[in-house]
Structure formats: C-alpha cells, structure tokens
Design a protein around this motif. Structure first.
Motif, PDB file in Angstrom:
ATOM      1  N   GLY A  47       0.842  -1.192   0.000  1.00  0.00           N
ATOM      2  CA  GLY A  47       0.000   0.000   0.000  1.00  0.00           C
ATOM      3  C   GLY A  47       0.876   1.241   0.000  1.00  0.00           C
ATOM      4  N   ALA A  48       0.282   2.347  -0.286  1.00  0.00           N
ATOM      5  CA  ALA A  48       1.013   3.619  -0.301  1.00  0.00           C
ATOM      6  C   ALA A  48       1.377   4.035   1.124  1.00  0.00           C
ATOM      7  N   ILE A  49       2.442   4.807   1.244  1.00  0.00           N
ATOM      8  CA  ILE A  49       2.810   5.379   2.536  1.00  0.00           C
ATOM      9  C   ILE A  49       1.871   6.549   2.807  1.00  0.00           C
ATOM     10  N   VAL A  50       1.264   6.548   3.987  1.00  0.00           N
ATOM     11  CA  VAL A  50       0.300   7.578   4.369  1.00  0.00           C
ATOM     12  C   VAL A  50       1.038   8.705   5.089  1.00  0.00           C
ATOM     13  N   THR A  51       0.907   9.925   4.593  1.00  0.00           N
ATOM     14  CA  THR A  51       1.500  11.086   5.265  1.00  0.00           C
ATOM     15  C   THR A  51       0.541  11.556   6.343  1.00  0.00           C
ATOM     16  N   ASP A  52       1.066  11.642   7.564  1.00  0.00           N
ATOM     17  CA  ASP A  52       0.254  12.050   8.709  1.00  0.00           C
ATOM     18  C   ASP A  52       1.162  12.817   9.657  1.00  0.00           C
ATOM     19  N   ASN A  53       1.129  14.132   9.569  1.00  0.00           N
ATOM     20  CA  ASN A  53       2.082  14.963  10.308  1.00  0.00           C
ATOM     21  C   ASN A  53       1.632  15.366  11.707  1.00  0.00           C
ATOM     22  N   ASP A  54       0.428  14.934  12.118  1.00  0.00           N
ATOM     23  CA  ASP A  54      -0.032  15.321  13.453  1.00  0.00           C
ATOM     24  C   ASP A  54       0.238  14.257  14.510  1.00  0.00           C
ATOM     25  N   GLY A  55       0.838  13.131  14.115  1.00  0.00           N
ATOM     26  CA  GLY A  55       1.205  12.085  15.072  1.00  0.00           C
ATOM     27  C   GLY A  55       0.078  11.148  15.455  1.00  0.00           C
ATOM     28  N   SER A  56      -1.104  11.314  14.864  1.00  0.00           N
ATOM     29  CA  SER A  56      -2.238  10.427  15.114  1.00  0.00           C
ATOM     30  C   SER A  56      -2.390   9.526  13.893  1.00  0.00           C
ATOM     31  N   PHE A  57      -2.059   8.258  14.042  1.00  0.00           N
ATOM     32  CA  PHE A  57      -1.995   7.332  12.925  1.00  0.00           C
ATOM     33  C   PHE A  57      -3.235   6.437  12.904  1.00  0.00           C
ATOM     34  N   ASP A  58      -4.019   6.567  11.855  1.00  0.00           N
ATOM     35  CA  ASP A  58      -5.261   5.810  11.692  1.00  0.00           C
ATOM     36  C   ASP A  58      -4.944   4.498  10.985  1.00  0.00           C
ATOM     37  N   MET A  59      -5.075   3.386  11.691  1.00  0.00           N
ATOM     38  CA  MET A  59      -4.751   2.082  11.114  1.00  0.00           C
ATOM     39  C   MET A  59      -5.670   1.715   9.952  1.00  0.00           C
ATOM     40  N   ASP A  60      -6.841   2.333   9.872  1.00  0.00           N
ATOM     41  CA  ASP A  60      -7.706   2.088   8.723  1.00  0.00           C
ATOM     42  C   ASP A  60      -7.201   2.812   7.472  1.00  0.00           C
ATOM     43  N   ALA A  61      -6.355   3.825   7.663  1.00  0.00           N
ATOM     44  CA  ALA A  61      -5.853   4.607   6.526  1.00  0.00           C
ATOM     45  C   ALA A  61      -4.679   3.932   5.836  1.00  0.00           C
ATOM     46  N   GLY A  62      -3.962   3.097   6.560  1.00  0.00           N
ATOM     47  CA  GLY A  62      -2.808   2.438   5.962  1.00  0.00           C
ATOM     48  C   GLY A  62      -2.008   1.679   6.985  1.00  0.00           C
ATOM     49  N   GLN A  63      -0.874   1.188   6.527  1.00  0.00           N
ATOM     50  CA  GLN A  63      -0.013   0.378   7.370  1.00  0.00           C
ATOM     51  C   GLN A  63       1.310   1.078   7.639  1.00  0.00           C
ATOM     52  N   ASN A  64       1.804   1.823   6.662  1.00  0.00           N
ATOM     53  CA  ASN A  64       3.075   2.528   6.794  1.00  0.00           C
ATOM     54  C   ASN A  64       2.828   4.027   6.668  1.00  0.00           C
ATOM     55  N   PHE A  65       3.521   4.795   7.518  1.00  0.00           N
ATOM     56  CA  PHE A  65       3.258   6.221   7.627  1.00  0.00           C
ATOM     57  C   PHE A  65       4.548   7.029   7.524  1.00  0.00           C
ATOM     58  N   LYS A  66       4.399   8.292   7.138  1.00  0.00           N
ATOM     59  CA  LYS A  66       5.488   9.257   7.203  1.00  0.00           C
ATOM     60  C   LYS A  66       4.976  10.450   7.992  1.00  0.00           C
ATOM     61  N   CYS A  67       5.776  10.894   8.952  1.00  0.00           N
ATOM     62  CA  CYS A  67       5.386  12.006   9.816  1.00  0.00           C
ATOM     63  C   CYS A  67       6.519  13.018   9.844  1.00  0.00           C
ATOM     64  N   THR A  68       6.224  14.251   9.435  1.00  0.00           N
ATOM     65  CA  THR A  68       7.178  15.352   9.484  1.00  0.00           C
ATOM     66  C   THR A  68       6.545  16.466  10.316  1.00  0.00           C
TER      67      THR A  68
END
Length: 140
Positions: A47-68
């Motif tokens: 799956g695509a890497i989900v960008t989530d910069n607020d530190g709240s990671f929604d497991m329904d949105a994806g599996q791998n995240f990037k946070c800046t």
C-alpha cells in the motif's frame, strides 16, 4: 478429430468448470474465496505510505506512515487493529518534546530518542488495545 466443447468451458471457466472463475474460484458457489485458507501470492502486495504529520496514525488509513512534524506531537493510534504492524518514518526538522498516548507502549527512553532532530524509523505492532513501538537511531 472432433472439437471438444468441454475443453472450451474449462478454458473460459464457465459454470461447471474448474479454475479461477469456476466453482472453486472467485465466482464459485458463494461468490467468494476462502480467506481462512493459506494463500499463495504471485504478485506484490503493498500500500502507499500515508502522510500524517499530526502524530495520530489511523490504522484504517494504511499500514506505513510518514510524519514530518512542525512542532511537538502526541503520538497515538486510532482504529487499532490487533495484529497490524508497520513502520513510521519520522522526520524531525528540529528537536521536539513529543508525548504519547497511554495505549502506546515503548521503552522509557523512547520519547527522548525520537525527540532529537533527525530521521528515525519506528516499527510498531498492535496487540489487544495497545500498540508497541521501537525505533532506530537517527538515520543519515
């Protein structure tokens, strides 16, 4: 030699034939595949890497995240799904005093480690209602 129509049915996967769209395949009796049985994948599953910069990671949105983050964040997970695991690529442009939710379990130095300026790879796995994390040192 006469042409066999049963061979055509098997190739096409018509009703009564075996194969990927026959009675044992995707359009079989119940119109589904038995997902409780072991499966062999012949293609890549990602799956695509989900960008989530607020530190709240929604497991329904994806599996791998990037946070800046641009300031401190409270690390937390929502829609926690037991058994889900993945990674967070954390890119701190500056040092931050991050916080974490009570359901996020880590080492006692985790917040200090990932609060430094730099890029970190955080791995996680969900178990029950908690998410367990570990991290790399700063990457370059």
């Amino acid at each position: 030699m006469p042409f066999s129509t049963s061979s055509i049915a098997a190739i096409k996967g018509d009703t009564g034939a075996t194969g990927p769209t026959g009675p044992t395949g995707a359009t079989g009796p119940a119109g589904s595949i038995d997902l409780t049985a072991d499966q062999t994948w012949t293609g890549s599953q990602r799956g695509a890497i989900v960008t989530d910069n607020d530190g709240s990671f929604d497991m329904d949105a994806g599996q791998n995240f990037k946070c800046t983050p641009t300031a401190l964040v409270n690390f937390t997970f929502t829609n926690i799904t037991e058994g889900q695991s993945g990674y967070i690529l954390l890119v701190n442009g500056s040092a931050y005093s991050h916080t974490k939710a009570a359901t996020l379990k880590s080492s006692s130095s985790w917040l200090d480690d990932i609060g430094a300026e730099g890029t970190f790879l955080i791995s996680y796995i969900a178990y029950g209602t908690n998410v367990y994390v570990t991290n790399s040192q700063a990457l370059s």
